[in-house]
Design a protein around this motif. Sequence first.
Motif, PDB file in Angstrom:
ATOM      1  N   ASN A   1       0.810  -1.224   0.000  1.00  0.00           N
ATOM      2  CA  ASN A   1       0.000   0.000   0.000  1.00  0.00           C
ATOM      3  C   ASN A   1       0.842   1.272   0.000  1.00  0.00           C
ATOM      4  N   ARG A   2       2.007   1.204  -0.596  1.00  0.00           N
ATOM      5  CA  ARG A   2       2.881   2.380  -0.602  1.00  0.00           C
ATOM      6  C   ARG A   2       2.213   3.548  -1.323  1.00  0.00           C
ATOM      7  N   PRO A   3       2.237   4.741  -0.736  1.00  0.00           N
ATOM      8  CA  PRO A   3       1.749   5.920  -1.460  1.00  0.00           C
ATOM      9  C   PRO A   3       2.745   6.315  -2.544  1.00  0.00           C
ATOM     10  N   PRO A   4       2.333   7.141  -3.497  1.00  0.00           N
ATOM     11  CA  PRO A   4       3.280   7.600  -4.524  1.00  0.00           C
ATOM     12  C   PRO A   4       4.521   8.201  -3.869  1.00  0.00           C
ATOM     13  N   PRO A   5       5.701   7.840  -4.349  1.00  0.00           N
ATOM     14  CA  PRO A   5       6.925   8.329  -3.697  1.00  0.00           C
ATOM     15  C   PRO A   5       7.106   9.829  -3.858  1.00  0.00           C
ATOM     16  N   ARG A   6       7.666  10.434  -2.867  1.00  0.00           N
ATOM     17  CA  ARG A   6       8.031  11.847  -2.907  1.00  0.00           C
ATOM     18  C   ARG A   6       9.549  11.962  -3.016  1.00  0.00           C
ATOM     19  N   ASP A   7      10.011  13.112  -3.455  1.00  0.00           N
ATOM     20  CA  ASP A   7      11.452  13.343  -3.555  1.00  0.00           C
ATOM     21  C   ASP A   7      12.095  13.191  -2.183  1.00  0.00           C
ATOM     22  N   ARG A   8      13.240  12.528  -2.152  1.00  0.00           N
ATOM     23  CA  ARG A   8      13.967  12.359  -0.902  1.00  0.00           C
ATOM     24  C   ARG A   8      14.514  13.692  -0.408  1.00  0.00           C
ATOM     25  N   VAL A   9      14.431  13.887   0.896  1.00  0.00           N
ATOM     26  CA  VAL A   9      14.980  15.091   1.530  1.00  0.00           C
ATOM     27  C   VAL A   9      15.792  14.663   2.749  1.00  0.00           C
ATOM     28  N   VAL A  10      16.503  15.599   3.332  1.00  0.00           N
ATOM     29  CA  VAL A  10      17.166  15.350   4.610  1.00  0.00           C
ATOM     30  C   VAL A  10      16.092  15.238   5.681  1.00  0.00           C
ATOM     31  N   VAL A  11      16.073  14.108   6.403  1.00  0.00           N
ATOM     32  CA  VAL A  11      15.105  13.922   7.485  1.00  0.00           C
ATOM     33  C   VAL A  11      15.855  13.709   8.804  1.00  0.00           C
ATOM     34  N   HIS A  12      15.205  14.102   9.878  1.00  0.00           N
ATOM     35  CA  HIS A  12      15.787  13.930  11.213  1.00  0.00           C
ATOM     36  C   HIS A  12      15.823  12.459  11.596  1.00  0.00           C
ATOM     37  N   GLY A  13      14.741  11.735  11.283  1.00  0.00           N
ATOM     38  CA  GLY A  13      14.691  10.301  11.526  1.00  0.00           C
ATOM     39  C   GLY A  13      14.134   9.885  12.873  1.00  0.00           C
ATOM     40  N   ASP A  14      13.986  10.838  13.803  1.00  0.00           N
ATOM     41  CA  ASP A  14      13.462  10.514  15.135  1.00  0.00           C
ATOM     42  C   ASP A  14      12.788  11.756  15.715  1.00  0.00           C
ATOM     43  N   TYR A  15      12.009  12.427  14.871  1.00  0.00           N
ATOM     44  CA  TYR A  15      11.435  13.737  15.220  1.00  0.00           C
ATOM     45  C   TYR A  15      10.168  13.535  16.028  1.00  0.00           C
ATOM     46  N   ARG A  16      10.217  13.860  17.317  1.00  0.00           N
ATOM     47  CA  ARG A  16       9.112  13.537  18.214  1.00  0.00           C
ATOM     48  C   ARG A  16       9.312  14.214  19.559  1.00  0.00           C
TER      49      ARG A  16
ATOM     50  N   ALA B   1       5.292  12.077  10.176  1.00  0.00           N
ATOM     51  CA  ALA B   1       4.367  11.185  10.879  1.00  0.00           C
ATOM     52  C   ALA B   1       4.969  10.522  12.101  1.00  0.00           C
ATOM     53  N   PHE B   2       6.280  10.546  12.265  1.00  0.00           N
ATOM     54  CA  PHE B   2       6.879   9.779  13.354  1.00  0.00           C
ATOM     55  C   PHE B   2       6.431  10.288  14.721  1.00  0.00           C
TER      56      PHE B   2
ATOM     57  N   LEU C   1      -0.234  10.307   6.220  1.00  0.00           N
ATOM     58  CA  LEU C   1       0.149  10.259   7.633  1.00  0.00           C
ATOM     59  C   LEU C   1      -0.215   8.913   8.242  1.00  0.00           C
ATOM     60  N   ASP C   2      -1.380   8.371   7.878  1.00  0.00           N
ATOM     61  CA  ASP C   2      -1.789   7.059   8.397  1.00  0.00           C
ATOM     62  C   ASP C   2      -0.775   5.992   8.008  1.00  0.00           C
ATOM     63  N   TYR C   3      -0.371   6.016   6.735  1.00  0.00           N
ATOM     64  CA  TYR C   3       0.596   5.025   6.242  1.00  0.00           C
ATOM     65  C   TYR C   3       1.905   5.126   7.023  1.00  0.00           C
ATOM     66  N   TRP C   4       2.421   6.343   7.149  1.00  0.00           N
ATOM     67  CA  TRP C   4       3.733   6.496   7.774  1.00  0.00           C
ATOM     68  C   TRP C   4       3.673   6.394   9.296  1.00  0.00           C
TER      69      TRP C   4
END
Length: 320
Positions: A178-193, A223-224, A265-268
């Motif tokens: 059920n992957r959504p259409p891919p978006r361009d990769r960006v720099v992500v924090h990876g643990d943003y919460r 979404a994290f 957001l639900d997917y991620w």
Amino acid sequence: MIAEMRETLQPHLDAILGREVELSEPVLLAGGASKEAWAVDADGERLLVRRAAGGVIHRHTLSLADEFATIEAAYEAGVKVPRPYGYIPDLAGREAFVMERLEGETIGRRIVRKEELEHARFLLPVQMAEELAKIHAIPAARVPRLAEAGLERMVEELDEVDEPHPAIELGVSWLRENRPPPRDRVVVHGDYRIGNLVVNEAGLVGVLDWEFAHLDDPVRDLAFALVRAWRFGVPAKRLGGIGDVDLYLRSYNELTGLDVRPEELDYWELAGNVGWAIGCLTQMQRHLTGQDRSVELAILGRLGAEVEYEIVHLLEKVAA
């Protein structure tokens, strides 16, 4: 141990700050399953020394050298991060770096409940969106050592645990299909919460713990913060136990122009729970194999069962 750390730190901080400094007694702060955090003052400057510990949560965790370089890039981009001072290749046998020690609360269960932070909780959805938009705008070329990541990297780590976990495996299967259409990769924090943010009465002060930074779909980062474990006992408030997801999403979309949809957001959110469940298992393995005996790591292994329950709950929700 404290006296030894002070003696070991002295020449490094003298070199980083460019002068001989008078150090306070270092204090080892509580928390952190994979890194040590030492608070120390140098001629009145409030510093925090982040030092490698016994292991890592995920196999692809950044080295402290790469984490420090990422914080430097974020600082230059205007993200609210501690001022980076310097990297130390060898601090008593382990790498470390020195950064500003920010004033504020970092303990999630306090952030979501403290009366004096009620106004901060009102402000945080917009402030969190603002900082995340800045992070995702950091040029990837500025942090060339960050790798791309995706779902299959999580699967590799689950395979290494080498024991059956049907709920996680079912979650992985649904995510693949059920992957959504891919978006361009960006720099992500990876643990943003909540829990990796410094918060005071005025809201968000700083973003901490960049060890999972990488290149990825921006919505994974967005979404994290919705993962149930980061609501710290206030499950009704889907955004980190503090507030309104709709305001958070709307603010992020206005700032970035990405038009992220609620179903993304639900997917991620599900993907974030799958990733955290796997992280709990890898922490447990550190304890069970004797690599790093720790009651905290053993507790994280037990916590993984709660995350698996949440995965099943979310699968029921998306199937409805």
